[in-house]
Design a protein around this motif. Structure first.
Motif, PDB file in Angstrom:
ATOM      1  N   PHE A 170       0.871  -1.179   0.000  1.00  0.00           N
ATOM      2  CA  PHE A 170       0.000   0.000   0.000  1.00  0.00           C
ATOM      3  C   PHE A 170       0.903   1.223   0.000  1.00  0.00           C
ATOM      4  CE2 PHE A 170       0.639  -1.145   4.458  1.00  0.00           C
ATOM      5  CZ  PHE A 170       1.044   0.068   5.021  1.00  0.00           C
ATOM      6  N   PRO A 171       0.415   2.384  -0.404  1.00  0.00           N
ATOM      7  CA  PRO A 171       1.255   3.583  -0.464  1.00  0.00           C
ATOM      8  C   PRO A 171       1.880   3.915   0.891  1.00  0.00           C
ATOM      9  CG  PRO A 171      -0.794   3.934  -1.655  1.00  0.00           C
ATOM     10  CD  PRO A 171      -0.945   2.624  -0.954  1.00  0.00           C
ATOM     11  N   GLY A 172       3.188   4.081   0.918  1.00  0.00           N
ATOM     12  CA  GLY A 172       3.903   4.427   2.139  1.00  0.00           C
ATOM     13  C   GLY A 172       4.538   3.244   2.836  1.00  0.00           C
ATOM     14  N   LEU A 173       4.167   2.010   2.474  1.00  0.00           N
ATOM     15  CA  LEU A 173       4.707   0.829   3.148  1.00  0.00           C
ATOM     16  C   LEU A 173       6.221   0.735   2.993  1.00  0.00           C
ATOM     17  CD1 LEU A 173       4.287  -1.927   4.605  1.00  0.00           C
ATOM     18  CD2 LEU A 173       4.063  -2.956   2.322  1.00  0.00           C
ATOM     19  N   LEU A 174       6.725   1.057   1.817  1.00  0.00           N
ATOM     20  CA  LEU A 174       8.143   0.904   1.531  1.00  0.00           C
ATOM     21  C   LEU A 174       8.957   2.154   1.854  1.00  0.00           C
ATOM     22  CD1 LEU A 174       7.770  -0.942  -1.893  1.00  0.00           C
ATOM     23  CD2 LEU A 174       8.134  -1.969   0.354  1.00  0.00           C
ATOM     24  N   ASP A 175       8.283   3.195   2.352  1.00  0.00           N
ATOM     25  CA  ASP A 175       8.971   4.463   2.640  1.00  0.00           C
ATOM     26  C   ASP A 175       9.462   4.528   4.080  1.00  0.00           C
ATOM     27  OD1 ASP A 175       8.298   5.155   0.057  1.00  0.00           O
ATOM     28  OD2 ASP A 175       6.489   6.253   0.667  1.00  0.00           O
ATOM     29  N   ALA A 176      10.134   3.502   4.544  1.00  0.00           N
ATOM     30  CA  ALA A 176      10.635   3.477   5.921  1.00  0.00           C
ATOM     31  C   ALA A 176      11.925   4.278   6.018  1.00  0.00           C
ATOM     32  CB  ALA A 176      10.883   2.035   6.358  1.00  0.00           C
ATOM     33  N   PRO A 177      12.182   4.912   7.161  1.00  0.00           N
ATOM     34  CA  PRO A 177      13.448   5.660   7.321  1.00  0.00           C
ATOM     35  C   PRO A 177      14.636   4.721   7.214  1.00  0.00           C
ATOM     36  CG  PRO A 177      12.339   5.404   9.428  1.00  0.00           C
ATOM     37  CD  PRO A 177      11.370   4.955   8.387  1.00  0.00           C
ATOM     38  N   SER A 178      15.687   5.173   6.562  1.00  0.00           N
ATOM     39  CA  SER A 178      16.878   4.343   6.381  1.00  0.00           C
ATOM     40  C   SER A 178      18.054   4.958   7.125  1.00  0.00           C
ATOM     41  CB  SER A 178      17.219   4.204   4.897  1.00  0.00           C
ATOM     42  OG  SER A 178      17.569   5.461   4.348  1.00  0.00           O
ATOM     43  N   ALA A 179      19.028   4.110   7.447  1.00  0.00           N
ATOM     44  CA  ALA A 179      20.209   4.582   8.165  1.00  0.00           C
ATOM     45  C   ALA A 179      21.017   5.551   7.313  1.00  0.00           C
ATOM     46  CB  ALA A 179      21.074   3.387   8.568  1.00  0.00           C
ATOM     47  N   ALA A 180      21.026   5.326   5.993  1.00  0.00           N
ATOM     48  CA  ALA A 180      21.818   6.171   5.103  1.00  0.00           C
ATOM     49  C   ALA A 180      21.331   7.614   5.103  1.00  0.00           C
ATOM     50  CB  ALA A 180      21.791   5.607   3.691  1.00  0.00           C
ATOM     51  N   SER A 181      20.028   7.788   5.278  1.00  0.00           N
ATOM     52  CA  SER A 181      19.464   9.141   5.234  1.00  0.00           C
ATOM     53  C   SER A 181      19.207   9.715   6.616  1.00  0.00           C
ATOM     54  CB  SER A 181      18.147   9.112   4.445  1.00  0.00           C
ATOM     55  OG  SER A 181      17.206   8.257   5.083  1.00  0.00           O
ATOM     56  N   SER A 182      19.685   9.050   7.659  1.00  0.00           N
ATOM     57  CA  SER A 182      19.387   9.473   9.030  1.00  0.00           C
ATOM     58  C   SER A 182      20.618  10.051   9.703  1.00  0.00           C
ATOM     59  CB  SER A 182      18.861   8.292   9.855  1.00  0.00           C
ATOM     60  OG  SER A 182      17.684   7.765   9.293  1.00  0.00           O
ATOM     61  N   ASN A 183      20.391  11.041  10.563  1.00  0.00           N
ATOM     62  CA  ASN A 183      21.432  11.625  11.397  1.00  0.00           C
ATOM     63  C   ASN A 183      21.320  10.988  12.776  1.00  0.00           C
ATOM     64  OD1 ASN A 183      22.444  13.552  13.497  1.00  0.00           O
ATOM     65  ND2 ASN A 183      23.065  14.726  11.687  1.00  0.00           N
ATOM     66  N   LEU A 184      22.358  10.254  13.184  1.00  0.00           N
ATOM     67  CA  LEU A 184      22.292   9.478  14.422  1.00  0.00           C
ATOM     68  C   LEU A 184      22.027  10.368  15.633  1.00  0.00           C
ATOM     69  CD1 LEU A 184      22.474   6.701  15.659  1.00  0.00           C
ATOM     70  CD2 LEU A 184      24.958   6.949  15.796  1.00  0.00           C
ATOM     71  N   THR A 185      22.697  11.502  15.705  1.00  0.00           N
ATOM     72  CA  THR A 185      22.491  12.404  16.833  1.00  0.00           C
ATOM     73  C   THR A 185      21.057  12.920  16.873  1.00  0.00           C
ATOM     74  OG1 THR A 185      24.804  13.106  16.722  1.00  0.00           O
ATOM     75  CG2 THR A 185      23.296  14.504  17.949  1.00  0.00           C
ATOM     76  N   ALA A 186      20.540  13.319  15.710  1.00  0.00           N
ATOM     77  CA  ALA A 186      19.171  13.831  15.649  1.00  0.00           C
ATOM     78  C   ALA A 186      18.164  12.750  16.032  1.00  0.00           C
ATOM     79  CB  ALA A 186      18.880  14.355  14.248  1.00  0.00           C
ATOM     80  N   LEU A 187      18.414  11.507  15.611  1.00  0.00           N
ATOM     81  CA  LEU A 187      17.516  10.407  15.965  1.00  0.00           C
ATOM     82  C   LEU A 187      17.478  10.190  17.475  1.00  0.00           C
ATOM     83  CD1 LEU A 187      18.303   7.671  13.267  1.00  0.00           C
ATOM     84  CD2 LEU A 187      16.143   8.867  13.593  1.00  0.00           C
ATOM     85  N   LEU A 188      18.648  10.219  18.112  1.00  0.00           N
ATOM     86  CA  LEU A 188      18.717   9.993  19.552  1.00  0.00           C
ATOM     87  C   LEU A 188      18.046  11.124  20.324  1.00  0.00           C
ATOM     88  CD1 LEU A 188      22.390   8.655  19.867  1.00  0.00           C
ATOM     89  CD2 LEU A 188      20.275   7.341  20.085  1.00  0.00           C
ATOM     90  N   GLU A 189      18.283  12.359  19.893  1.00  0.00           N
ATOM     91  CA  GLU A 189      17.670  13.491  20.587  1.00  0.00           C
ATOM     92  C   GLU A 189      16.149  13.455  20.458  1.00  0.00           C
ATOM     93  OE1 GLU A 189      19.563  16.882  18.903  1.00  0.00           O
ATOM     94  OE2 GLU A 189      21.369  16.723  20.169  1.00  0.00           O
ATOM     95  N   LYS A 190      15.660  13.092  19.271  1.00  0.00           N
ATOM     96  CA  LYS A 190      14.214  13.018  19.061  1.00  0.00           C
ATOM     97  C   LYS A 190      13.587  11.906  19.899  1.00  0.00           C
ATOM     98  CE  LYS A 190      10.745  12.671  15.380  1.00  0.00           C
ATOM     99  NZ  LYS A 190      10.524  12.500  13.911  1.00  0.00           N
ATOM    100  N   ALA A 191      14.358  10.854  20.167  1.00  0.00           N
ATOM    101  CA  ALA A 191      13.858   9.713  20.949  1.00  0.00           C
ATOM    102  C   ALA A 191      13.970   9.945  22.452  1.00  0.00           C
ATOM    103  CB  ALA A 191      14.614   8.449  20.561  1.00  0.00           C
ATOM    104  N   GLY A 192      14.420  11.137  22.882  1.00  0.00           N
ATOM    105  CA  GLY A 192      14.529  11.432  24.311  1.00  0.00           C
ATOM    106  C   GLY A 192      15.827  10.952  24.923  1.00  0.00           C
ATOM    107  N   CYS A 193      16.886  10.847  24.109  1.00  0.00           N
ATOM    108  CA  CYS A 193      18.192  10.383  24.595  1.00  0.00           C
ATOM    109  C   CYS A 193      19.247  11.471  24.380  1.00  0.00           C
ATOM    110  CB  CYS A 193      18.593   9.095  23.879  1.00  0.00           C
ATOM    111  SG  CYS A 193      17.376   7.768  23.988  1.00  0.00           S
ATOM    112  N   LYS A 194      18.930  12.696  24.766  1.00  0.00           N
ATOM    113  CA  LYS A 194      19.831  13.824  24.528  1.00  0.00           C
ATOM    114  C   LYS A 194      21.130  13.707  25.311  1.00  0.00           C
ATOM    115  CE  LYS A 194      16.165  17.160  23.404  1.00  0.00           C
ATOM    116  NZ  LYS A 194      15.533  18.456  23.755  1.00  0.00           N
ATOM    117  N   THR A 195      21.059  13.262  26.563  1.00  0.00           N
ATOM    118  CA  THR A 195      22.267  13.130  27.376  1.00  0.00           C
ATOM    119  C   THR A 195      23.221  12.119  26.762  1.00  0.00           C
ATOM    120  OG1 THR A 195      20.981  13.641  29.366  1.00  0.00           O
ATOM    121  CG2 THR A 195      23.147  12.623  29.685  1.00  0.00           C
ATOM    122  N   PHE A 196      22.684  10.996  26.338  1.00  0.00           N
ATOM    123  CA  PHE A 196      23.507   9.963  25.719  1.00  0.00           C
ATOM    124  C   PHE A 196      24.130  10.475  24.422  1.00  0.00           C
ATOM    125  CE2 PHE A 196      23.898   5.954  23.187  1.00  0.00           C
ATOM    126  CZ  PHE A 196      24.821   5.310  24.004  1.00  0.00           C
TER     127      PHE A 196
END
Length: 421
Positions: A170-196
């Motif tokens: 269905f539309p959007g099923l294959l549009d999952a976030p990928s590691a290549a296009s992700s910023n690790l620091t931004a992902l952690l901060e968004k997940a509530g892991c700013k200190t880490f």
């Protein structure tokens, strides 16, 4: 009387027998026409999720259909598609053709991820004219473009492997976030892991993790509340090298999503594991809950931030404290006032040096255990043993003897008992 005890004996033998689960990749190894599908099950680790389920139906695609689905798609998107093709119920040909009212919705693995909006984690199964059974996503506007072709393997009421003609998408099923296009620091901060995230950046460990993302990385990120919990050790007292080791202890050099952790056995090596120390932990699974046991503390795997082969980022509720650094009694973190420069040490007269046997030296590292001795401490070898000590030793020997009895010996004992009765 013997007949009365036979059911008990049989139940005991069944209890001792190891439970054997199914192995989807081993089954599909015997069918080269599904080799592409099978390879993606292994690469995405969806096979572990399937094998962990007691009742499941796997909808498999022939090589041509699977290759068309996977073309120019990220592994994260392909993983979503494979999860949608995994039904959490048992369907054999008879059940497919006997669906009440001709149509039903069934839950899939994709629904269990928590990332499926609305009812998109369900699959619609419909009986059409002429005995044809069709499948589609439950998302609005989805078409019945996939049909049941044949049965590949059945393990009644546990595992059913069915071939279908086309993917279910269905539309959007294959549009999952990928590691290549992700910023690790931004992902952690968004997940509530700013200190880490801040500790990773300031220590330089972030670069180590980023360089490992191409080959395989699983990161366990403590949330911000974990650093404020009571009993958390004072990280300011660690040297720079020890802090780097602690942060690397929160990562594995392999892609190991939560589903794979459930089936993990024994101790697991981390990125901190070297010849100087094991720096490993074990996994404790109870249903869908997974916890990591370091020997010092236990931390629950809370959520998945990123799952894109070969990178997985998970949040945990507590810091992972290796016994090599903290032993089994970590010192509590100081209050806010203690974050200021520490006062000068106490004069020597106020802190007399302890005698070697009176008090163990203060340090964070755990000392090796003392070697076992055959005689009581402080007593010369060969000294006469008191009657009470002798009785206690005999009781201990008896307990150890009972502990060595195997399951097979227990069964033999029950068989002998049943024959006598």
């Amino acid at each position: 009387m013997a007949s009365l005890h036979l059911p008990l004996l049989f139940a005991f033998m069944v209890w001792l027998a190891p439970a054997e689960g199914h192995n989807i990749t081993a089954i599909l190894d015997g069918f080269p026409e599904y080799s592409v599908y099978n390879s993606y099950l292994s690469r995405t680790k969806v096979c572990d999720e399937i094998n962990s389920r007691e009742t499941v139906t796997s909808l498999v695609l022939p090589n041509a259909a699977m290759s068309a689905l996977a073309a120019k798609q990220s592994l994260a998107g392909i993983k979503n598609a494979l999860r949608l093709l995994t039904l959490l119920d048992y369907f054999d040909p008879q059940k497919l053709h006997d669906i009440p009212h001709g149509s039903t919705l069934t839950t899939t693995l994709y629904q269990t991820t928590g990332n499926a909006p609305g009812n998109s984690g369900f699959v619609n199964i419909t009986n059409l004219r002429g005995g044809r059974v069709a499948f589609s996503a439950a998302a609005h506007g989805s078409k019945l473009d996939s049909s049941y072709t044949k049965t590949v393997r059945e393990v009644p009421y546990n595992l059913s492997v069915l071939e279908i003609s086309a993917p279910i998408v269905f539309p959007g099923l294959l549009d999952a976030p990928s590691a290549a296009s992700s910023n690790l620091t931004a992902l952690l901060e968004k997940a509530g892991c700013k200190t880490f995230a801040s500790l990773l950046a300031s220590s330089g460990v972030l670069k180590i993790f980023q360089s490992a993302m191409d080959k395989g990385l699983t990161l366990f990120a403590p949330n911000d509340e974990a650093f404020k919990a009571s009993g958390v050790p004072d990280l300011h007292s660690l040297s720079s090298a020890e802090l780097v080791t602690l942060l690397q202890y929160h990562a594995l050099p392999t892609y190991t999503p939560k589903s794979s952790l459930k089936s993990a056995k024994g101790r697991i090596a981390t990125m901190a594991s070297t010849g100087a120390g094991k720096y490993d932990f074990s996994v404790v699974s109870r249903g869908d809950d997974v916890s990591l046991d370091t020997g010092v503390d236990t931390s629950r795997v809370a959520s998945t931030v990123l799952d894109d082969t070969p990178v997985c980022v998970l949040t945990v509720d507590n810091l992972l404290l290796p016994s090599e650094l903290f032993g089994r009694a970590p010192a509590p973190a100081p209050g806010p006032a203690a974050l200021t420069p520490s006062p000068s040490p106490l004069p020597a007269k106020e802190a007399p040096a302890p005698t070697p046997k009176a008090k163990a030296p203060k340090h964070r590292h755990r000392s090796p255990p003392a070697p076992p001795t055959s005689a009581s401490e402080g007593s010369p070898v060969g000294s006469p043993q008191s009657a009470a000590d002798k009785v206690a030793d005999e009781k201990s020997d008896a307990v150890r003897l009972l502990g060595t009895l195997s399951a097979a010996a227990a069964v033999s004992t029950l068989v002998a008992l049943a024959s006598v009765l």
